[in-house]
Design a protein around this motif. Structure first.
Motif, mmCIF file in Angstrom:
data_model
loop_
_atom_site.group_PDB
_atom_site.id
_atom_site.type_symbol
_atom_site.label_atom_id
_atom_site.label_comp_id
_atom_site.label_asym_id
_atom_site.label_seq_id
_atom_site.Cartn_x
_atom_site.Cartn_y
_atom_site.Cartn_z
ATOM 1 N N GLY A 45 0.805 -1.219 0.000
ATOM 2 C CA GLY A 45 0.000 0.000 0.000
ATOM 3 C C GLY A 45 0.833 1.262 0.000
ATOM 4 O O GLY A 45 0.557 2.201 -0.765
ATOM 5 N N ILE A 46 1.863 1.325 0.834
ATOM 6 C CA ILE A 46 2.683 2.536 0.896
ATOM 7 C C ILE A 46 3.480 2.694 -0.385
ATOM 8 O O ILE A 46 3.720 3.824 -0.846
ATOM 9 N N SER A 47 3.898 1.599 -1.002
ATOM 10 C CA SER A 47 4.635 1.693 -2.261
ATOM 11 C C SER A 47 3.738 2.234 -3.372
ATOM 12 O O SER A 47 4.148 3.122 -4.141
ATOM 13 N N ASN A 48 2.525 1.710 -3.464
ATOM 14 C CA ASN A 48 1.579 2.240 -4.453
ATOM 15 C C ASN A 48 1.282 3.715 -4.204
ATOM 16 O O ASN A 48 1.204 4.517 -5.136
ATOM 17 N N ALA A 49 1.109 4.052 -2.932
ATOM 18 C CA ALA A 49 0.788 5.431 -2.580
ATOM 19 C C ALA A 49 1.928 6.376 -2.949
ATOM 20 O O ALA A 49 1.701 7.486 -3.449
ATOM 21 N N MET A 50 3.163 5.961 -2.711
ATOM 22 C CA MET A 50 4.286 6.848 -3.014
ATOM 23 C C MET A 50 4.493 6.963 -4.518
ATOM 24 O O MET A 50 4.846 8.042 -5.020
ATOM 25 N N ALA A 51 4.274 5.888 -5.250
ATOM 26 C CA ALA A 51 4.358 5.977 -6.704
ATOM 27 C C ALA A 51 3.320 6.964 -7.239
ATOM 28 O O ALA A 51 3.596 7.725 -8.181
ATOM 29 N N ARG A 52 2.151 6.984 -6.622
ATOM 30 C CA ARG A 52 1.109 7.923 -7.050
ATOM 31 C C ARG A 52 1.499 9.360 -6.729
ATOM 32 O O ARG A 52 1.201 10.275 -7.491
ATOM 33 N N GLN A 53 2.194 9.574 -5.596
ATOM 34 C CA GLN A 53 2.681 10.914 -5.293
ATOM 35 C C GLN A 53 3.565 11.441 -6.420
ATOM 36 O O GLN A 53 3.468 12.600 -6.826
ATOM 37 N N ALA A 112 14.528 13.027 -13.062
ATOM 38 C CA ALA A 112 15.630 13.903 -13.434
ATOM 39 C C ALA A 112 16.076 14.678 -12.199
ATOM 40 O O ALA A 112 15.364 14.721 -11.182
ATOM 41 N N SER A 113 17.230 15.304 -12.278
ATOM 42 C CA SER A 113 17.787 15.970 -11.090
ATOM 43 C C SER A 113 16.855 17.043 -10.540
ATOM 44 O O SER A 113 16.786 17.249 -9.328
ATOM 45 N N ASP A 114 16.134 17.740 -11.410
ATOM 46 C CA ASP A 114 15.247 18.810 -10.947
ATOM 47 C C ASP A 114 13.950 18.280 -10.336
ATOM 48 O O ASP A 114 13.252 19.022 -9.650
ATOM 49 N N ASP A 115 13.627 17.008 -10.607
ATOM 50 C CA ASP A 115 12.338 16.471 -10.166
ATOM 51 C C ASP A 115 12.279 16.230 -8.663
ATOM 52 O O ASP A 115 11.190 16.160 -8.088
ATOM 53 N N TRP A 116 13.421 16.083 -8.018
ATOM 54 C CA TRP A 116 13.446 15.694 -6.610
ATOM 55 C C TRP A 116 12.838 16.756 -5.693
ATOM 56 O O TRP A 116 12.411 16.447 -4.586
ATOM 57 N N GLN A 117 12.806 17.996 -6.150
ATOM 58 C CA GLN A 117 12.272 19.069 -5.313
ATOM 59 C C GLN A 117 10.826 19.430 -5.652
ATOM 60 O O GLN A 117 10.290 20.395 -5.102
ATOM 61 N N ALA A 118 10.202 18.662 -6.544
ATOM 62 C CA ALA A 118 8.780 18.886 -6.826
ATOM 63 C C ALA A 118 7.960 18.623 -5.566
ATOM 64 O O ALA A 118 8.300 17.776 -4.738
ATOM 65 N N ARG A 119 6.862 19.348 -5.438
ATOM 66 C CA ARG A 119 6.047 19.231 -4.228
ATOM 67 C C ARG A 119 5.136 18.011 -4.285
ATOM 68 O O ARG A 119 4.631 17.629 -5.346
ATOM 69 N N ILE A 120 4.961 17.375 -3.116
ATOM 70 C CA ILE A 120 3.985 16.291 -2.957
ATOM 71 C C ILE A 120 3.157 16.565 -1.705
ATOM 72 O O ILE A 120 3.539 17.378 -0.855
ATOM 73 N N GLY A 172 5.669 17.941 1.617
ATOM 74 C CA GLY A 172 7.098 17.939 1.347
ATOM 75 C C GLY A 172 7.423 17.867 -0.127
ATOM 76 O O GLY A 172 6.658 18.326 -0.989
ATOM 77 N N THR A 173 8.567 17.278 -0.411
ATOM 78 C CA THR A 173 9.070 17.152 -1.772
ATOM 79 C C THR A 173 9.165 15.683 -2.165
ATOM 80 O O THR A 173 9.042 14.783 -1.329
ATOM 81 N N VAL A 174 9.424 15.471 -3.453
ATOM 82 C CA VAL A 174 9.646 14.110 -3.935
ATOM 83 C C VAL A 174 10.792 13.454 -3.176
ATOM 84 O O VAL A 174 10.730 12.257 -2.844
ATOM 85 N N PHE A 175 11.822 14.210 -2.863
ATOM 86 C CA PHE A 175 12.947 13.658 -2.093
ATOM 87 C C PHE A 175 12.482 13.190 -0.717
ATOM 88 O O PHE A 175 12.868 12.111 -0.257
ATOM 89 N N ASP A 176 11.636 13.979 -0.054
ATOM 90 C CA ASP A 176 11.068 13.550 1.228
ATOM 91 C C ASP A 176 10.312 12.234 1.066
ATOM 92 O O ASP A 176 10.380 11.351 1.932
ATOM 93 N N GLY A 177 9.588 12.104 -0.032
ATOM 94 C CA GLY A 177 8.861 10.864 -0.282
ATOM 95 C C GLY A 177 9.782 9.684 -0.483
ATOM 96 O O GLY A 177 9.506 8.571 -0.016
ATOM 97 N N GLY A 178 10.912 9.902 -1.169
ATOM 98 C CA GLY A 178 11.882 8.830 -1.357
ATOM 99 C C GLY A 178 12.500 8.380 -0.050
ATOM 100 O O GLY A 178 12.683 7.181 0.189
#
Length: 245
Positions: free
Chosen positions: A52-60, A114-122, A127-133
């Motif tokens: 469930g958490i993996s599916n949820a994070m992929a959706r983020q 991509a390198s710029d994608d990690w700071q996109a908001r979720i 937070g950010t995509v990096f926080d989600g990772g």
């Protein structure tokens, strides 16, 4: 303390996913219904949550690519809990397929950034995509240990333990400062209160204790003003979806 970077995180996610794959291969049908380390949860509950958490994070990440945000779980925490209860009793084959697919899809989504994608908001923790990772890394690693299949906190890597300690500094009560003294490693402090408590032991045991798990390599020792004291009570897991359950 070494900080994990977006460049290094995908490799850590792959390691965590590979560990889960190995653990799933060690299970048989009867073991799905056996108790996990989490009170009231079987291994089936843990596996359902991992899917469930993996599916949820992929959706983020899917929404972040479009410049949008979406709640982590459909139906919020109630929806999450109902989904876990419904899936907990599935067969080992079904759990294996679900976990392998969902974790694989989530890790692949982070690989494709991509390198710029990690700071996109979720939406997760605002937070950010990096926080989600980082959150997925915590979830996969901690819950692999919760399966009670020989991959306890004593196997956690130094980078993971150091990340987890930094994340869980929010659990230190306001009145305390914890002076952490991991065996053979430099000490570090978390918390900003006026009362100092020294916590001595293996790095993995310190990280496990902060995460609400049982230290497995030896007893931790707490001292204040050179006197032995009980390990202090911790504040709840930082606000947001928690890896304690």
């Amino acid at each position: 303390m070494t900080e994990i970077t977006p460049e290094a995180l995908p490799a850590e996610l792959h390691k965590a996913a590979d560990t889960l794959t190995r653990l799933l291969s060690k299970m048989d049908e009867s073991s799905v219904a056996e108790a996990s380390e989490l009170p009231g949860w079987t291994r089936g509950h843990v596996l359902a949550h991992l899917a469930g958490i993996s599916n949820a994070m992929a959706r983020q990440l899917e929404y972040a690519r479009r410049g949008e945000t979406v709640v982590l779980y459909d139906g919020g925490m109630d929806g999450r809990n109902k989904a876990i209860e419904l899936a907990a009793g599935h067969s080992l084959a079904r759990h294996t397929e679900s976990v392998t697919t969902s974790v694989g899809d989530a890790v692949a989504a982070f690989d494709a950034l991509a390198s710029d994608d990690w700071q996109a908001r979720i939406a997760y923790r605002d937070g950010t995509v990096f926080d989600g990772g980082l959150a997925l890394w915590r979830e996969l690693t901690i819950h692999a240990s919760d399966l009670r299949l020989g991959f306890g906190p004593e196997t956690w890597s130094r980078p993971f333990c150091e990340h987890l300690i930094g994340f869980l500094a929010a659990r230190v009560p306001d009145s305390y400062k914890f002076v952490l003294q991991p065996t053979g490693l430099p000490q570090l402090s978390i918390g900003a209160g006026g009362t100092s408590i020294a916590i001595t032991g293996m790095l993995t045991d310190i990280a496990a204790w902060l995460a609400g798990r049982e230290p497995s390599l030896g007893s931790l020792r707490a001292t204040a003003a050179a006197d032995g004291v009980d390990l202090p009570e911790l504040l709840p897991w930082p606000a947001g979806q928690s890896a304690t359950r």
